[in-house]
Every structure is written in C-alpha cells, then in structure tokens.
Design a protein around this motif. Structure first.
Motif, PDB file in Angstrom:
ATOM      1  N   ARG A 192       1.059   9.994   1.307  1.00 30.54           N
ATOM      2  CA  ARG A 192      -0.009   8.993   0.754  1.00 30.54           C
ATOM      3  C   ARG A 192      -0.508   9.710  -0.598  1.00 30.54           C
ATOM      4  O   ARG A 192      -0.243  11.009  -0.518  1.00 30.54           O
ATOM      5  CB  ARG A 192      -1.354   9.007   1.134  1.00 30.54           C
ATOM      6  CG  ARG A 192      -0.997   8.835   3.250  1.00 30.54           C
ATOM      7  CD  ARG A 192      -0.234   7.883   3.375  1.00 30.54           C
ATOM      8  NE  ARG A 192      -0.542   6.632   3.347  1.00 30.54           N
ATOM      9  CZ  ARG A 192      -0.014   5.043   3.650  1.00 30.54           C
ATOM     10  NH1 ARG A 192       0.233   4.855   4.769  1.00 30.54           N
ATOM     11  NH2 ARG A 192      -1.232   4.323   3.200  1.00 30.54           N
ATOM     12  N   ASP A 203     -18.556   5.868  -3.606  1.00 31.07           N
ATOM     13  CA  ASP A 203     -18.216   3.746  -4.289  1.00 31.07           C
ATOM     14  C   ASP A 203     -17.896   3.887  -4.906  1.00 31.07           C
ATOM     15  O   ASP A 203     -17.628   2.421  -5.049  1.00 31.07           O
ATOM     16  CB  ASP A 203     -20.054   3.465  -3.248  1.00 31.07           C
ATOM     17  CG  ASP A 203     -19.826   3.860  -2.125  1.00 31.07           C
ATOM     18  OD1 ASP A 203     -19.337   4.855  -1.027  1.00 31.07           O
ATOM     19  OD2 ASP A 203     -21.408   4.435  -1.886  1.00 31.07           O
ATOM     20  N   PRO A 206     -13.187   2.631  -3.567  1.00 28.82           N
ATOM     21  CA  PRO A 206     -13.483   2.162  -1.851  1.00 28.82           C
ATOM     22  C   PRO A 206     -12.041   2.093  -1.262  1.00 28.82           C
ATOM     23  O   PRO A 206     -11.232   2.437  -2.546  1.00 28.82           O
ATOM     24  CB  PRO A 206     -13.943   0.883  -1.728  1.00 28.82           C
ATOM     25  CG  PRO A 206     -13.586  -0.217  -3.151  1.00 28.82           C
ATOM     26  CD  PRO A 206     -13.434   1.331  -4.091  1.00 28.82           C
ATOM     27  N   GLY A 207     -11.720   3.358  -0.287  1.00 28.24           N
ATOM     28  CA  GLY A 207     -10.088   3.858  -0.082  1.00 28.24           C
ATOM     29  C   GLY A 207     -10.694   4.214   1.021  1.00 28.24           C
ATOM     30  O   GLY A 207     -11.696   5.156   1.934  1.00 28.24           O
ATOM     31  N   ILE A 208      -9.665   5.075   1.265  1.00 24.49           N
ATOM     32  CA  ILE A 208      -9.159   5.769   2.603  1.00 24.49           C
ATOM     33  C   ILE A 208      -9.111   7.378   2.138  1.00 24.49           C
ATOM     34  O   ILE A 208      -8.828   7.900   1.420  1.00 24.49           O
ATOM     35  CB  ILE A 208      -7.972   5.565   3.626  1.00 24.49           C
ATOM     36  CG1 ILE A 208      -7.975   4.809   4.419  1.00 24.49           C
ATOM     37  CG2 ILE A 208      -7.776   7.014   4.889  1.00 24.49           C
ATOM     38  CD1 ILE A 208      -6.991   3.816   4.721  1.00 24.49           C
ATOM     39  N   ILE A 221      -8.719  10.565  -2.565  1.00 23.09           N
ATOM     40  CA  ILE A 221      -9.394   9.430  -1.885  1.00 23.09           C
ATOM     41  C   ILE A 221      -7.336   8.069  -2.592  1.00 23.09           C
ATOM     42  O   ILE A 221      -7.024   8.321  -3.800  1.00 23.09           O
ATOM     43  CB  ILE A 221     -10.359   7.758  -2.260  1.00 23.09           C
ATOM     44  CG1 ILE A 221     -11.465   8.546  -2.060  1.00 23.09           C
ATOM     45  CG2 ILE A 221     -10.265   6.482  -2.257  1.00 23.09           C
ATOM     46  CD1 ILE A 221     -12.646   8.376  -2.372  1.00 23.09           C
ATOM     47  N   GLU A 222      -7.326   8.060  -1.129  1.00 24.28           N
ATOM     48  CA  GLU A 222      -6.454   6.518  -1.412  1.00 24.28           C
ATOM     49  C   GLU A 222      -7.137   4.958  -1.485  1.00 24.28           C
ATOM     50  O   GLU A 222      -7.593   4.942  -0.816  1.00 24.28           O
ATOM     51  CB  GLU A 222      -5.519   6.509  -0.128  1.00 24.28           C
ATOM     52  CG  GLU A 222      -4.331   5.083  -0.482  1.00 24.28           C
ATOM     53  CD  GLU A 222      -3.442   5.669   0.837  1.00 24.28           C
ATOM     54  OE1 GLU A 222      -2.389   4.797   0.409  1.00 24.28           O
ATOM     55  OE2 GLU A 222      -3.631   5.694   2.115  1.00 24.28           O
ATOM     56  N   PRO A 223      -6.825   5.131  -2.905  1.00 29.22           N
ATOM     57  CA  PRO A 223      -7.464   3.123  -2.850  1.00 29.22           C
ATOM     58  C   PRO A 223      -6.702   2.172  -2.618  1.00 29.22           C
ATOM     59  O   PRO A 223      -5.878   2.025  -1.749  1.00 29.22           O
ATOM     60  CB  PRO A 223      -7.059   3.009  -4.828  1.00 29.22           C
ATOM     61  CG  PRO A 223      -7.189   4.679  -5.404  1.00 29.22           C
ATOM     62  CD  PRO A 223      -6.451   4.931  -3.945  1.00 29.22           C
ATOM     63  N   ASN A 224      -7.768   1.665  -1.476  1.00 28.43           N
ATOM     64  CA  ASN A 224      -7.783   0.413  -1.387  1.00 28.43           C
ATOM     65  C   ASN A 224      -6.541  -0.621  -1.297  1.00 28.43           C
ATOM     66  O   ASN A 224      -5.470  -1.083  -0.775  1.00 28.43           O
ATOM     67  CB  ASN A 224      -8.690  -0.720  -0.270  1.00 28.43           C
ATOM     68  CG  ASN A 224      -9.839  -0.189   0.724  1.00 28.43           C
ATOM     69  OD1 ASN A 224      -9.476   0.916   1.311  1.00 28.43           O
ATOM     70  ND2 ASN A 224     -10.835   0.047   0.668  1.00 28.43           N
ATOM     71  N   SER A 225      -6.252  -0.593  -2.858  1.00 24.92           N
ATOM     72  CA  SER A 225      -5.392  -1.412  -3.070  1.00 24.92           C
ATOM     73  C   SER A 225      -3.982  -0.966  -3.713  1.00 24.92           C
ATOM     74  O   SER A 225      -3.315  -1.147  -3.360  1.00 24.92           O
ATOM     75  CB  SER A 225      -5.620  -2.051  -5.060  1.00 24.92           C
ATOM     76  OG  SER A 225      -5.941  -0.480  -5.893  1.00 24.92           O
ATOM     77  N   VAL A 227      -3.545   1.382  -0.967  1.00 24.97           N
ATOM     78  CA  VAL A 227      -3.007   1.325   1.078  1.00 24.97           C
ATOM     79  C   VAL A 227      -1.336   0.440   1.319  1.00 24.97           C
ATOM     80  O   VAL A 227      -0.678   0.867   1.955  1.00 24.97           O
ATOM     81  CB  VAL A 227      -4.479   0.835   2.312  1.00 24.97           C
ATOM     82  CG1 VAL A 227      -3.738   1.139   3.223  1.00 24.97           C
ATOM     83  CG2 VAL A 227      -4.884   2.229   1.548  1.00 24.97           C
ATOM     84  N   ASN A 231       1.571   2.107   2.564  1.00 25.30           N
ATOM     85  CA  ASN A 231       2.446   1.889   3.738  1.00 25.30           C
ATOM     86  C   ASN A 231       3.912   1.472   4.344  1.00 25.30           C
ATOM     87  O   ASN A 231       5.077   1.336   4.864  1.00 25.30           O
ATOM     88  CB  ASN A 231       1.617   0.408   4.804  1.00 25.30           C
ATOM     89  CG  ASN A 231      -0.093   1.169   5.341  1.00 25.30           C
ATOM     90  OD1 ASN A 231       0.124   2.055   5.591  1.00 25.30           O
ATOM     91  ND2 ASN A 231      -0.149   0.400   5.399  1.00 25.30           N
TER      92      ASN A 231
END
Length: 466
Positions: A192, A203, A206-208, A221-225, A227, A231
C-alpha cells in the motif's frame, strides 16, 4: 576398512582439501574433497590422460579454461522432474550453466591434439534454444520480463498506469495538506502507498493508518481517496503473480524434458573442472606426470627428487621449511625395502611420501618428482604408520600395531574360489612404520622377519622402517 584407514594415515583428506582450492565450481570442489579412488588401471590411465591434456591445453591458453557461469543446478533439476515450479534465479542459473558449458566445448573443440578432452565434450548437449527462451522470459534479477508473454505485457502496462495514478493523487494531497505532512515523500507499507502524517493532524488527511513511527509522532496513512486504486493495484499484482508463475511453470517443464542431458552436462563439466584442478595443483607443486610400469617386464621404479606434497604445500603456501627430497630406485626383483636410521631422520616421511605418490598417480595427479616418474599401479595401498595406542580400548602401542597389521593381512587374502594372479594381491603396496616395535626387541625382530617374508610373497612391494 583398512584402505580408508590408510588414506587417513597418509593424510590424504588434507591433500584433497588442498586440491579442492584449485576447483573453479562448487561441484568440482565437493568432488575434489571426496575424490574417489579408481579400482582399475584403465580408469587411472584415463584420468591421467585428462590431466595431461588439460595441463598442455592451459599452457597454450591465457588465462586458461574458464568455468564462468557454471553453477550447481543439480537440486533444481531434481525439483523440475518432481514438477515443482522453479524460481527465476534457478532458471537463470540453468541458462548461464548452459552458456558456460557451450563456451568450454567451443574452446576445447578449437584445440588440436587433445583427443581425450574432445571425446569428453562431444557428449555435451547445451540446448541454446532453451537458454535463449529463459533469457527472453527471465531478466538478470531473476524476475519475469514484460516480453515473456502478451498477457504479462498487458498486466505490467496496467500496473504502471495505476501506480502512476496513485502517485499523482498522493502528490496532490501532499501539496494541498503540506502543513499536516511530516515529510514530503511517498512511501510504502506492504503493497500500500502511504504518506507520513503528523500524528496531531491526522484528521486533516482522513484514511487508513498502516503504520506508526517508533516515537509515535508520525502516522503512515493511505488517504481514503487512494484506497480504491490501492485495492485495484493489489488485484493487478495478483494477476501478475499468477501469470509469472504460469511462465515459470512452462520453462520448468522444458527443463524437466531435457533433465537427463543436463545431468550428464553437469557430470562432464565437473569432470573437466576436476581435471583442471588436478593440472593446476600439479603445476603449483612442481609435479610431473607418472608412467605406470610393469614389474613383470623388469621395469624399475624410478622416483628421483621425490618430495612430500603436503610439505611442498607447507613450504610454498605457509612459508615452511625447504622440503628434503628422496630418491627411490627399486628394481622389480626387490619385493621388500627396509629403511633404517636414527629417529627424526625422515623414515616415516619417506613411507608417507611413497604412499601418497601411489594414490596420487591412481587418481590422475602428477607426482612431485623429477622426470621420468615411473612406478607400478597398485590395486591396494595398505599402511601401518603411527601409533594406535588406546587407553579406552586397553590397547598398548604393540597391540595397536598388531591389530592394524592383522587387518592388512586380511585385506591381502584372496577371495574364495579366486585363483587368478591378482587374487594373491601382487599389485599391493604395504607400508610399515617401525615394524616389530613396542615389545621385546628379540621377539619384535622375529615377528618383523616373519612378517616381511610373508609380505615378500604376497605383495608387489613392501616398504618398512625399523
């Protein structure tokens, strides 16, 4: 048993260790350390012929025969036959071994007057088409190449495209949220892509969270955008792995189809490497090729300026003392030679030198003596040298000698129903150090005389020190 014991007494394993340092391949080194002793004179003649031709060949070539690229692929071939899938590094090793063997054959085929070596390499099958196919599909790092298949090329194209998209998105986030980023870089945790974010400002992006620094001040952090693209990348990587495995399976099957020829190639190359090691070792100790004489034709044993090979090594490699040579000229009518003299006079070294010379000639090594080097081929070389005293086994020095001599006499006995001349072991060499010592002098002398008389009628040559 007594013959293997004799090799230990003569320090043969130490000589083999020295020889192994001249081998160019791992397999050659292993075989040199465990050198098999030929059982027939014809085998010894063949090995000597190989050493002679390599010796002559290397005098013409500079820097000599090269074994570059040749590796121990034996385990890989076994697993290929068992339908395992070989990793890229092992497939690459097979390709470089094929190329190395082909180069060896080309060099030898271009030389004249080396019929034994020409005959040896004539059986080499090097499969250039297999080598080329491996190099087409596997790169120098052992990885499957894009050109290995159309499908792999398409998958790699997708990979590059998705990675580029992920990188671009992360770069945009780093620029937009530069105050929250610990360092302006993109890194990876597992498969990742992540960016290092200051923990108090997590904050802001935001992400994982995939990892944390040791101090806890940085979160990866892997930003949500990103992800969904991550995958997608993971799925493509799995497709890549599946295709790479399929390509390596096809290559492994091609290797398995020709494994008998590749095993033969490995054996031939190892034989060549061993001959080269023998030649270079012989040159290094200043040795000359022996000729096997026939005592029945009244040919004399001629070993002038004979030097102990281990002492030569010690002198040249370890800056030891100069080696004192010995001259051995023995007529065929003489069956027993006795050496007498003071302690530390070199009697034991002479026995060991003769024993080692006999074994060296058998395995195709040259002898450290002045030309001509002429000696019989001995089927058995048996020795009682040193002290077998053992407190644990309640053996005195004398008892130890008697036990070893009894094993020598057992080895000299002909097999049942064998009445050939060789059955009486006229081709045996027996070496006895301080025969009859360790007991009452009168009894010891009587025993020594009786033993030497017996050996005179049952061996080609016996040499004993008193």
């Amino acid at each position: 048993m007594i013959q293997s014991e004799t090799l230990e007494l003569l320090e043969w394993p130490r000589l083999c260790q020295h020889l192994s340092t001249f081998a160019a391949t791992k397999l050659g080194s292993i075989v040199a350390r465990n050198l098999p002793i030929p059982e027939t004179q014809a085998e010894s003649e063949q090995l000597l012929a190989q050493t002679k031709e390599v010796y002559e060949l290397e005098s013409r070539l500079h820097p000599g025969l090269s074994f570059e690229g040749i590796q121990d692929i034996g385990d890989s071939l076994e697993r290929a036959v068992l339908q395992s899938i070989l990793p890229g590094e092992e497939l690459l090793a097979i390709a470089t071994t094929l190329a190395g063997a082909r180069n060896l054959r080309r060099v030898i085929d271009n030389q004249e007057n080396i019929p034994v070596l020409n005959d040896l390499v004539s059986e080499l099958r090097t499969y250039p088409e297999l080598e080329q196919e491996i190099h087409r599909c596997i790169d120098e790092r052992g990885q499957v190449t894009d050109r290995a298949s159309q499908k792999m090329a398409e998958i790699r194209g997708e990979l590059r495209k998705v990675r580029s998209q992920i990188t671009q998105k992360l770069q945009n986030i780093i620029q937009a949220k530069s105050g929250a980023v610990q360092e302006q870089l993109i890194t990876q945790r597992g498969d990742r892509f992540v960016i290092p974010v200051k923990a108090p400002q997590k904050d802001a992006i935001p992400g994982i969270v995939h990892d944390t620094s040791t101090s806890g001040a940085t979160l990866y952090i892997e930003p949500n955008s990103v992800v969904p693209l991550g995958n997608q990348l993971r799925q493509i990587i799995r497709k890549e792995q599946t295709e790479a495995e399929a390509i390596r399976r096809i290559l492994t099957e091609k290797v398995a189809e020709v494994t008998p020829d590749l095993e033969r190639l490995l054996a031939i190359v190892t034989t060549l490497d061993l001959a080269v090691a023998k030649s270079r070792y012989s040159f290094w100790i200043g040795a000359n090729p022996p000729r096997f004489v026939n005592p029945q034709a009244n040919e004399i044993i001629t070993l002038r300026n004979l030097r102990h090979p281990l002492l030569v090594w010690q002198q040249q490699h370890e800056q030891g003392n100069a080696v004192v040579p010995v001259d051995l000229l023995i007529s065929p009518q003489i069956r027993v030679v006795t050496i007498t003299g003071p302690n530390t006079g070199g009697k034991t070294v002479t026995l060991k030198t003769l024993g080692l010379a006999a074994v060296m000639a058998k395995v195709g090594l040259f002898i450290p003596a002045r030309e001509p080097v002429e000696m019989p081929w001995f089927r058995q070389i048996l020795a009682d040298i040193g002290d077998e005293q053992s407190l644990q086994q309640s053996l005195s020095t004398f008892s130890g000698h008697i036990r070893r001599i009894s094993r020598i006499l057992e080895a000299l006995e002909p097999e049942k129903n064998d009445f050939s001349p060789l059955a009486i072991n006229y081709q045996s060499l027996v070496l006895l150090d301080e025969v009859g010592a360790g007991t009452d002098p009168a009894e010891g002398s009587a025993l020594a005389i009786a033993l030497l008389k017996y050996l005179a009628n049952h061996t080609q040559l016996t040499m004993a020190s008193t």
